[in-house]
Design a protein around this motif. Structure first.
Motif, PDB file in Angstrom:
ATOM      1  N   ARG A 900       1.012  -1.103   0.084  1.00  0.00           N
ATOM      2  CA  ARG A 900      -0.150   0.156   0.073  1.00  0.00           C
ATOM      3  C   ARG A 900       0.954   1.171  -0.042  1.00  0.00           C
ATOM      4  NH1 ARG A 900      -5.474  -0.457   1.536  1.00  0.00           N
ATOM      5  NH2 ARG A 900      -5.421   1.542   2.551  1.00  0.00           N
ATOM      6  N   ALA A 901       2.133   1.443   0.782  1.00  0.00           N
ATOM      7  CA  ALA A 901       2.799   2.395   0.899  1.00  0.00           C
ATOM      8  C   ALA A 901       3.397   2.654  -0.611  1.00  0.00           C
ATOM      9  CB  ALA A 901       4.060   2.339   1.743  1.00  0.00           C
ATOM     10  N   MET A 902       4.016   1.437  -1.131  1.00  0.00           N
ATOM     11  CA  MET A 902       4.410   1.969  -2.580  1.00  0.00           C
ATOM     12  C   MET A 902       3.329   2.374  -3.557  1.00  0.00           C
ATOM     13  SD  MET A 902       6.471  -1.990  -2.614  1.00  0.00           S
ATOM     14  CE  MET A 902       7.191  -1.495  -4.147  1.00  0.00           C
ATOM     15  N   ILE A 903       2.229   1.800  -3.321  1.00  0.00           N
ATOM     16  CA  ILE A 903       1.029   2.290  -4.378  1.00  0.00           C
ATOM     17  C   ILE A 903       0.825   3.841  -4.102  1.00  0.00           C
ATOM     18  CG2 ILE A 903      -1.235   2.104  -5.011  1.00  0.00           C
ATOM     19  CD1 ILE A 903      -0.694  -1.160  -4.329  1.00  0.00           C
ATOM     20  N   HIS A 904       0.702   4.070  -2.994  1.00  0.00           N
ATOM     21  CA  HIS A 904       0.386   5.430  -2.488  1.00  0.00           C
ATOM     22  C   HIS A 904       1.555   6.539  -2.815  1.00  0.00           C
ATOM     23  CE1 HIS A 904      -2.637   3.852   0.798  1.00  0.00           C
ATOM     24  NE2 HIS A 904      -3.025   3.845  -0.588  1.00  0.00           N
ATOM     25  N   MET A 905       2.804   5.868  -3.016  1.00  0.00           N
ATOM     26  CA  MET A 905       4.092   6.835  -2.960  1.00  0.00           C
ATOM     27  C   MET A 905       4.154   7.685  -3.943  1.00  0.00           C
ATOM     28  SD  MET A 905       6.302   7.609  -0.766  1.00  0.00           S
ATOM     29  CE  MET A 905       6.379   6.009   0.069  1.00  0.00           C
ATOM     30  N   ALA A 906       3.869   7.166  -5.185  1.00  0.00           N
ATOM     31  CA  ALA A 906       4.233   7.991  -6.627  1.00  0.00           C
ATOM     32  C   ALA A 906       3.368   9.334  -6.789  1.00  0.00           C
ATOM     33  CB  ALA A 906       3.971   7.086  -7.933  1.00  0.00           C
ATOM     34  N   GLY A 907       2.117   8.978  -6.206  1.00  0.00           N
ATOM     35  CA  GLY A 907       1.091  10.256  -6.273  1.00  0.00           C
ATOM     36  C   GLY A 907       1.476  11.229  -5.128  1.00  0.00           C
ATOM     37  N   ALA A 908       1.917  10.861  -4.188  1.00  0.00           N
ATOM     38  CA  ALA A 908       2.106  11.618  -2.868  1.00  0.00           C
ATOM     39  C   ALA A 908       3.372  12.590  -3.283  1.00  0.00           C
ATOM     40  CB  ALA A 908       2.550  10.755  -1.816  1.00  0.00           C
ATOM     41  N   LEU A 909       4.561  11.858  -4.043  1.00  0.00           N
ATOM     42  CA  LEU A 909       5.372  12.648  -4.542  1.00  0.00           C
ATOM     43  C   LEU A 909       5.088  13.890  -5.555  1.00  0.00           C
ATOM     44  CD1 LEU A 909       8.220   9.672  -4.723  1.00  0.00           C
ATOM     45  CD2 LEU A 909       8.445  11.702  -3.041  1.00  0.00           C
ATOM     46  N   SER A 910       4.349  13.250  -6.511  1.00  0.00           N
ATOM     47  CA  SER A 910       3.849  13.941  -7.430  1.00  0.00           C
ATOM     48  C   SER A 910       3.200  15.245  -7.083  1.00  0.00           C
ATOM     49  CB  SER A 910       3.221  13.124  -8.647  1.00  0.00           C
ATOM     50  OG  SER A 910       2.767  13.951  -9.618  1.00  0.00           O
ATOM     51  N   ARG A 911       2.383  14.933  -6.072  1.00  0.00           N
ATOM     52  CA  ARG A 911       1.489  16.334  -5.782  1.00  0.00           C
ATOM     53  C   ARG A 911       2.170  17.300  -5.025  1.00  0.00           C
ATOM     54  NH1 ARG A 911      -2.250  11.819  -4.336  1.00  0.00           N
ATOM     55  NH2 ARG A 911      -1.159  11.502  -2.235  1.00  0.00           N
TER      56      ARG A 911
END
Length: 974
Positions: A900-911
């Motif tokens: 779940r952390a890996m899946i959420h990470m890309a969007g969090a960094l991009s935001r």
């Protein structure tokens, strides 16, 4: 190399017998690895020709093999007590060695005609005995055996290789031996030295010099085994010998060694077994099971093996007459659901129409060689909103593979193949001009790209991560997707494998075209780009057709069995994340590895001098026989034990026991062995994985290779780099950031212990985690009634061993061994633990009760882990599965959280517009590369995402602590 159908994880031919706990076997376990190919030929030549009376089918080798396997299983029950067993076969195609040396095994004659049809039956026989049958394209059985043996031995397990093959003797050591069942002879280090004149660690060098006429390994002319042994014993190793070849007094020998030095080095590469094959069936899946009487007896009756059928039926306690032959009933009848196909974008289809069960006809598929025809197929896919997709390539490595062709299916039975880079060759000529007619690569990709990237068109595939990686290198980012392998994994983890061929046979009752049928086998096998296009069409389009049919069966089950959330939140969205990570790779500093290799060599040399001084004489440190004589016969050290061959045991456990008594010599031997392992496995090997185009190392992650959701890394395996020793940790210094960048390591703190506290509802542990206490010191204080302040380290160490041991169902015996105390004292510690934390015992008992009732356990996110043998009549087996039931929800929940952390990470960094890239996942740790000026912000965000990864699905009753650090290399960041 062939297409990825048989070479990729999800499309492998290797049957998988899954085990639900995901734990590697270790100390106290005994792994039997059977050289299946050797068994086949022994069985074939040991018996006169035999045919099945009903139809004349040759079955002599099958009969011999079944009897040999049955005898092995029976004979080893008491004497060896194996806990795990698998049969390993050679794949029919070429191996990586043919790329190193084209004439490797070129002189071997083809298999006898009457043996060829028995190969598949023998693999069926192994599965009927409920034993894993394993093979992998591109590798020989010996390489798989080497990989499994070394993995198991490194984890503390004992390994027995059932074979007499001399090539496997290089693996023999204190933890690994061999068993020749024909001669009832055990093969240990002493027997190896007797055969080769050197210890197992020098066998490769001797074989490199002597060569092998059977396998067409050239070696050095004029040098046989005895001469090679004399030379290696004198000079130590092949490289030293070749460097000092000018010192050889014998003229012809000297000249040959100088002239054929490169040939010797190539020969060494040919005979050295690969120990890091990206195996798709784990050791944890090889546990010995009682065969299903219906399946086994049904197979034996189908083969008409009357005598063996009666023996097996008696052993299993069933009446043979009551079991039908396998051919008399549809054992694997397909599961058919009524529906039409996917009607919603990315959603479940409506009812699957009867067309799903329509016969599969490879001759009905279309070859697309004109742009207009391709446009028509793509228009149909776009109009209906879905298509099945598959690629064909010429390499196992997605970062290096050439895209040979693409296949598409739009309805069951309607599929096509688009050849893109097939070369000229016999049977390829479509237009009489000597080259096959096909759309140019650039034009085809230009037509495919808009549809493959169209958010309104669902792309359905089997193990799509590979296809997405290949297409990404051509500038195409495929989305949205659905993956039948991951659907099966979400539904049936622990019940069976999830490869396309296995799923096709299970759900469709159809066996897909084998690769060898279209590309040949052995010496004559060709790569997929040389397969005649009509044959390629039958094979490739069938893949897409089968995948679409599997989708129509599996997708409705996700909804009906309430596993759609697991698939949609933990499986499908992770695919593009892993594609990006694998594509990025990680930078390796060759100079650091070279320097470490040199330092390790020097340090090993210093150890050698110290060892010789302590021993009072020089000897072959790698020879267990000589070492045993030094330690026990000359030095008179006590506590030694002998192996079944009568030689002194000098395995790691024996040396550690002696070292614990304060003896320096065994400790130095352990130090020397540790460095030797680091050097060969890491500092010497890692540079070979650096991609020539990117200059980085690109590992590959398997998503469905464990039952608990944990990812597995291969080629190279970057999850097993040692961190317990200083020298081991130094390997990580070679993993570096690009100029102007930093590596960030973010690691969960004691996540599995925290999940124990949450799942078991242990207030004391939850309070300790909430207050940020030292959990091991707190546990020690609670159990042993001592204050935390001023606590002796040994007391905390005992509590730590119990804390982690409880997760894995440790016994008093295991804890006693770990702490060096009596079993009764260890039992008292465990009783104290449960009295102080009764919630943990309650959790364990309720979990076992539920597992016995339901046959599965679940993670906190609903991932189902099946335990097919939880109600076994075998007490030891049942106890083992109960321990697995206790551990699986904990380990699986931890795996789900980091997913779940890996899946959420890309969007969090991009935001927040941070440029960091996620590179690696190593169990509970994520590694990033980030611009130096952004490291502080990136560390903060990464910790925030990881600590809240369970939300909003689960509100944990304990905090998830994450520590993140940035540095120039991985070791400094960790």
């Amino acid at each position: 190399m062939s297409s990825k159908k048989e070479s990729n994880t999800a499309k492998t031919k290797s049957p998988e017998v899954k085990k639900p706990d995901g734990k590697l076997p270790g100390k106290g376990d005994h792994i039997f690895l059977v050289d299946g190919s050797g068994y086949i030929f022994r069985a074939y030549h040991a018996l006169p020709p035999l045919t099945r009376k009903s139809d004349g089918l040759p079955v002599g080798a099958v009969s011999g093999f079944c009897n040999m396997l049955y005898k092995l299983l029976q004979d080893t029950k008491d004497e060896f007590e194996p806990t795990h067993l698998a049969v390993i076969f050679d794949h029919s195609g070429k191996s990586f060695r043919n790329e190193l040396y084209a004439d490797y095994k070129a002189h071997r004659p083809p298999a006898p005609e009457d043996l060829v049809p028995q190969f598949a039956l023998i693999r069926d026989a192994v599965r009927a005995f409920d034993v894993p049958s394993i093979e992998m394209e591109g590798f020989e059985a010996d390489d798989l055996i080497a990989t499994y043996a070394c993995q198991a031995a490194a984890n503390g397990a004992r390994v027995t290789i059932v074979s007499s093959d001399k090539d496997l003797m290089q693996l023999v050591n204190g933890n690994i031996d061999m068993l020749d069942t024909m001669k009832l002879k055990a093969i240990g280090p002493a027997e190896v030295e007797e055969k080769f004149g050197v210890g197992p660690d020098k066998v490769v060098d001797v074989q490199a010099l002597a060569g092998d006429s059977v396998d067409n390994v050239p070696g050095v002319p004029g040098i046989g085994i005895k001469t090679a042994a004399l030379l290696i014993n004198e000079y130590g190793d092949l490289d030293t010998l070749l460097e000092r070849a000018g010192e050889i007094k014998q003229k012809k020998r000297r000249e040959n060694l100088i002239e054929f030095a490169d040939q010797a080095r190539i020969s060494r590469d040919l005979v050295r077994l690969k120990q890091d094959v990206p195996v798709t069936v784990g050791l944890e899946e090889m546990d010995i099971k009682t065969p299903d009487p219906v399946k086994l007896i049904g197979f034996l009756k189908d083969m008409e093996f009357t005598t063996l059928t009666k023996r097996v039926a008696s052993e299993l306690g069933v009446e043979a007459d009551e079991v039908p032959a396998a051919g008399e009933h549809p054992a694997d009848a397909p599961v058919i659901v009524e529906a039409k196909g996917p009607t919603e974008r990315g959603g479940a289809p409506g009812a699957v129409s009867p067309s799903v069960e329509a016969p599969i006809d490879p001759d009905a598929y279309e070859t697309v060689t004109e742009p207009g025809a391709l446009k028509a197929w793509l228009k149909e896919a776009k109009d209906q909103g879905f298509m099945a997709l598959d690629t064909e390539t010429d390499s196992l490595d997605a970062m290096a593979a050439r895209l040979v062709g693409v296949s598409i299916a739009t309805r069951p039975g309607k599929a096509c193949y688009i050849p893109l880079q097939h070369g000229s060759g016999e049977g390829l000529d479509f237009d009489g001009n000597g080259t096959p007619e096909q759309i140019s690569l650039d034009e085809a990709l230009g037509l495919l790209k808009p549809v493959l990237e169209d958010p309104a068109v669902l792309k359905i595939g089997q193990n799509l991560k590979y296809d997405l990686q290949v297409l990404k290198r051509h500038g195409i980012d495929v989305a949205p997707i659905d993956d039948t392998m991951l659907m099966s994994y979400a539904l049936d983890a622990g019940l069976h494998g999830h490869g396309m061929d296995e799923l096709s046979k299970l759900h469709l009752g159809h066996e897909p075209i084998p690769f060898k049928e279209i590309a040949g086998s052995g010496k004559s096998q060709i790569t997929f780009d040389q397969v005649p296009i009509p044959k390629a069409t039958r094979y490739a389009a069938e893949d897409a057709d089968v995948t679409l049919r599997l989708y129509m069966i599996l997708k409705p089950r996700l909804v009906a069995e309430k596993k759609i959330t697991v698939y949609e939140t933990l499986e499908r969205p992770l695919v593009p994340v892993l594609v990006d990570m694998e594509h990025e790779g990680v930078k390796i500093d060759r100079q650091v590895l070279s320097r470490l290799s040199g330092e390790f060599s020097q340090k090993m040399g210093a150890y050698e001098e110290e060892i010789y001084e302590l021993a009072g004489e020089e000897f072959n440190i790698g020879s267990p026989k000589q070492l045993g004589e030094i330690l026990y016969d000359k030095k008179g050290l006590s506590g030694g034990r002998k192996t079944k061959t009568g030689a002194w045991s000098t395995d790691a456990a024996a040396l550690e026991e002696l070292a614990a008594q304060g003896h320096e010599l065994p400790q130095r031997i352990l130090d020397w062995r540790g460095l030797s392992k680091l050097k060969s496995t890491y500092t010497d090997a890692l540079p070979e994985y650096i991609n020539k185009e990117t200059g980085r190392v690109h590992t590959s992650y398997s998503m469905a290779s464990t039952t608990t959701g944990r990812l597995a890394s291969s080629e190279p395996n970057l999850q097993n780099i040692p961190v317990r020793t200083e020298d081991g940790r130094r390997i990580r210094t070679a993993f570096i950031a690009e100029k102007g960048m930093k590596l960030i390591s973010a690691d969960y703190s004691q996540i599995e212990l925290r999940l124990v506290a949450h799942i078991a509802g242990v207030k004391e542990l939850k309070d300790a985690f909430a207050d940020g206490l030292d959990i091991h010191a707190m546990t020690a204080s609670e159990i042993f009634n001592v204050p935390i302040k001023g606590m002796e380290p040994s007391v905390r160490r005992r509590a730590k061993a119990i804390n982690f041991g409880i997760i894995y169902g440790i016994s008093a015996f295991g804890l006693a061994n770990q702490l060096g105390i009596s079993r009764s004292e260890a039992g008292d510690y465990i009783d104290l633990y449960f009295k102080r934390f009764p919630g943990i015992r309650d959790y364990m008992e309720s979990t076992k009760e539920s597992a016995h009732k339901n046959g599965f356990v679940e993670t906190i996110f609903g991932r189902k882990i099946h335990l097919p043998e939880i109600n076994s009549k075998n007490g030891a087996r049942r106890s083992f599965m109960e321990r697995a039931a206790i551990n699986a929800p904990i380990q699986g929940s931890a795996a789900d959280i980091i997913r779940r952390a890996m899946i959420h990470m890309a969007g969090a960094l991009s935001r927040v517009d941070l440029k960091a890239r996620m590179l690696l996942q190593v169990h509970d740790e994520l590694i990033f590369e980030a611009p130096e000026k952004e490291t502080e912000k990136t560390c903060k965000l990464v910790c925030d995402v990881m600590s809240k990864a369970a939300e909003p699905a689960i509100a944990l009753s304990v905090p998830l602590d994450v520590e993140a650090n940035a540095a120039d290399n991985w070791d400094e960041a960790h």
